[in-house]
Enzyme design. Sequence first.
Site, PDB file in Angstrom:
ATOM      1  N   GLN A 198      40.458  63.850  63.146  1.00 12.70           N
ATOM      2  CA  GLN A 198      41.477  62.827  63.347  1.00 12.70           C
ATOM      3  C   GLN A 198      41.243  61.686  62.366  1.00 12.70           C
ATOM      4  OE1 GLN A 198      40.446  59.689  64.910  1.00 12.70           O
ATOM      5  NE2 GLN A 198      42.455  58.807  64.514  1.00 12.70           N
ATOM      6  N   LYS A 257      49.680  62.244  66.106  1.00 10.94           N
ATOM      7  CA  LYS A 257      49.406  61.833  67.492  1.00 10.94           C
ATOM      8  C   LYS A 257      49.859  60.393  67.705  1.00 10.94           C
ATOM      9  CE  LYS A 257      45.522  61.343  70.770  1.00 10.94           C
ATOM     10  NZ  LYS A 257      45.420  59.865  70.883  1.00 10.94           N
ATOM     11  N   THR A 264      46.557  59.803  63.656  1.00 14.89           N
ATOM     12  CA  THR A 264      46.912  58.940  64.781  1.00 14.89           C
ATOM     13  C   THR A 264      47.684  57.742  64.250  1.00 14.89           C
ATOM     14  OG1 THR A 264      45.004  59.614  66.104  1.00 14.89           O
ATOM     15  CG2 THR A 264      46.014  57.512  66.659  1.00 14.89           C
ATOM     16  N   ARG A 279      41.771  44.913  74.667  1.00 20.52           N
ATOM     17  CA  ARG A 279      41.099  45.518  75.817  1.00 20.52           C
ATOM     18  C   ARG A 279      40.100  44.490  76.337  1.00 20.52           C
ATOM     19  NH1 ARG A 279      40.146  50.771  72.030  1.00 20.52           N
ATOM     20  NH2 ARG A 279      42.363  51.121  71.614  1.00 20.52           N
ATOM     21  N   SER A 296      36.817  62.200  65.871  1.00 22.14           N
ATOM     22  CA  SER A 296      37.478  60.947  65.531  1.00 22.14           C
ATOM     23  C   SER A 296      36.895  60.332  64.254  1.00 22.14           C
ATOM     24  CB  SER A 296      37.311  59.948  66.682  1.00 22.14           C
ATOM     25  OG  SER A 296      37.735  58.649  66.315  1.00 22.14           O
ATOM     26  N   HIS A 313      48.139  56.640  73.797  1.00 22.89           N
ATOM     27  CA  HIS A 313      46.739  56.293  73.525  1.00 22.89           C
ATOM     28  C   HIS A 313      45.966  56.054  74.830  1.00 22.89           C
ATOM     29  CE1 HIS A 313      44.497  55.545  69.718  1.00 22.89           C
ATOM     30  NE2 HIS A 313      43.590  55.087  70.561  1.00 22.89           N
ATOM     31  N   TYR A 372      34.392  51.169  77.915  1.00 20.90           N
ATOM     32  CA  TYR A 372      35.158  51.439  76.703  1.00 20.90           C
ATOM     33  C   TYR A 372      35.956  52.728  76.872  1.00 20.90           C
ATOM     34  CZ  TYR A 372      36.241  53.028  72.001  1.00 20.90           C
ATOM     35  OH  TYR A 372      36.908  53.514  70.893  1.00 20.90           O
ATOM     36  N   ARG A 385      45.749  52.552  76.273  1.00 23.33           N
ATOM     37  CA  ARG A 385      44.820  51.638  75.599  1.00 23.33           C
ATOM     38  C   ARG A 385      45.479  50.843  74.476  1.00 23.33           C
ATOM     39  NH1 ARG A 385      39.553  52.865  76.010  1.00 23.33           N
ATOM     40  NH2 ARG A 385      39.075  52.852  73.769  1.00 23.33           N
ATOM     41  N   TYR A 392      42.636  57.825  60.737  1.00 21.98           N
ATOM     42  CA  TYR A 392      43.458  56.625  60.725  1.00 21.98           C
ATOM     43  C   TYR A 392      43.716  56.253  59.272  1.00 21.98           C
ATOM     44  CZ  TYR A 392      42.176  55.845  65.655  1.00 21.98           C
ATOM     45  OH  TYR A 392      41.998  55.959  67.012  1.00 21.98           O
TER      46      TYR A 392
END
Length: 376
Positions: free
Chosen positions: A128, A251, A156, A165, A107, A275, A25, A278, A130
């Site tokens: 951070q 970001k 972000t 992924r 995060s 990122h 990961y 990713r 979202y």
Amino acid sequence: MTIITNVADLRELARRRVPRAFFEYADRGSYDEATLRENVRALDRIKLRQRVMIDVDQRNLATSFIGQPVSLPLAIAPTGLTGLQYGSGEILGARAAAEAGIPFTLSTMSICSIEQVAAASSTPFWFQVYVMRDRGFTRELIQRAHAAKCSALMLTVDLTIQGQRHREIKNGLSVPPKLTLRNALDIMSKPRWMWNVLRAPSRSFGNLAGRIGGDSLTTLAQWIASQFDPTLTWADLAWIRQEWPGKLIIKGIMDSRDAKLAADHGVDAIVVSNHGGRQLDGAPASIDALPAVVQEVGDRCEVLFDGGVTSGQALFKALALGARGALIGKAFLYGLGAMGQPGVTAAIEIIRKELSTTMALCGQTDVKAISRDALW
């Protein structure tokens, strides 16, 4: 005893000590991983200008990010599932960063919560965020970060839709980790990892308590697809600016036009980032996008760099191309997975020493004065 000479040594140690699903990961990218590889290759293509017969006995690595003094131009990037690389990983990362005199970014998708990290660290950290479909929850996260006295908010913006992924799907990544026939032998062969994770204050998403139904979650991508908001626009940045009274970092900027819009909305810093390879596979390396962003907004806000920094030489190249400093994600996680807090410290100090040596051999004495002239 394993001799650690560089970040690659920490990566190899982490690969042996962290269960495969969690190591990959952190280590892998999206789709064919072309951008993941390009981040490293593009940095390797940049050559340094060797200079001699210059007094470089005294070298200054200290600078500042958004008004905050730092001992070298480096910060720890926000990384998801950090506490499943090593138990209490976010707390250990915050402590190592504080001791090194650099910022730590927590995060939204952390294992330890904002409050757990704040209680265990005496130094303010960055948070951070979202933007979720539930804007009320996003507001709650911002308020929690403010209550925890976080010194900056990092928004972000490049993960409203998640790039696939492949390894996550093939490894059956789940949070909290579940013992299945597929992964049982792998997890059972990592007793050090199990012991540290079991002792940690959290083994699921600490900031999302009560928001995720554990039985229905098979991969992180599923929850992201249902909760992260693809309707995010610049109007939301104005809303976040109203909600957050402190320093604001954005970001995920790769285009100079987006950088200009971010600066127009009054952000304090921009992180040039794809990122870590990713998200959009086929995007250019972050280092190739950096100069145009610096040229567009470097006189209006600080520009930070993210993408492939696992050495002091790579950090030097980013500085020479106009970055104020860089963030480390993979290098941080390799150190953490390898040895916990001492491993994070080792990663930081390896990069610090390499940067200092590179400065000397390039005739540079101050990180704030490194320019394109230092490149071949």
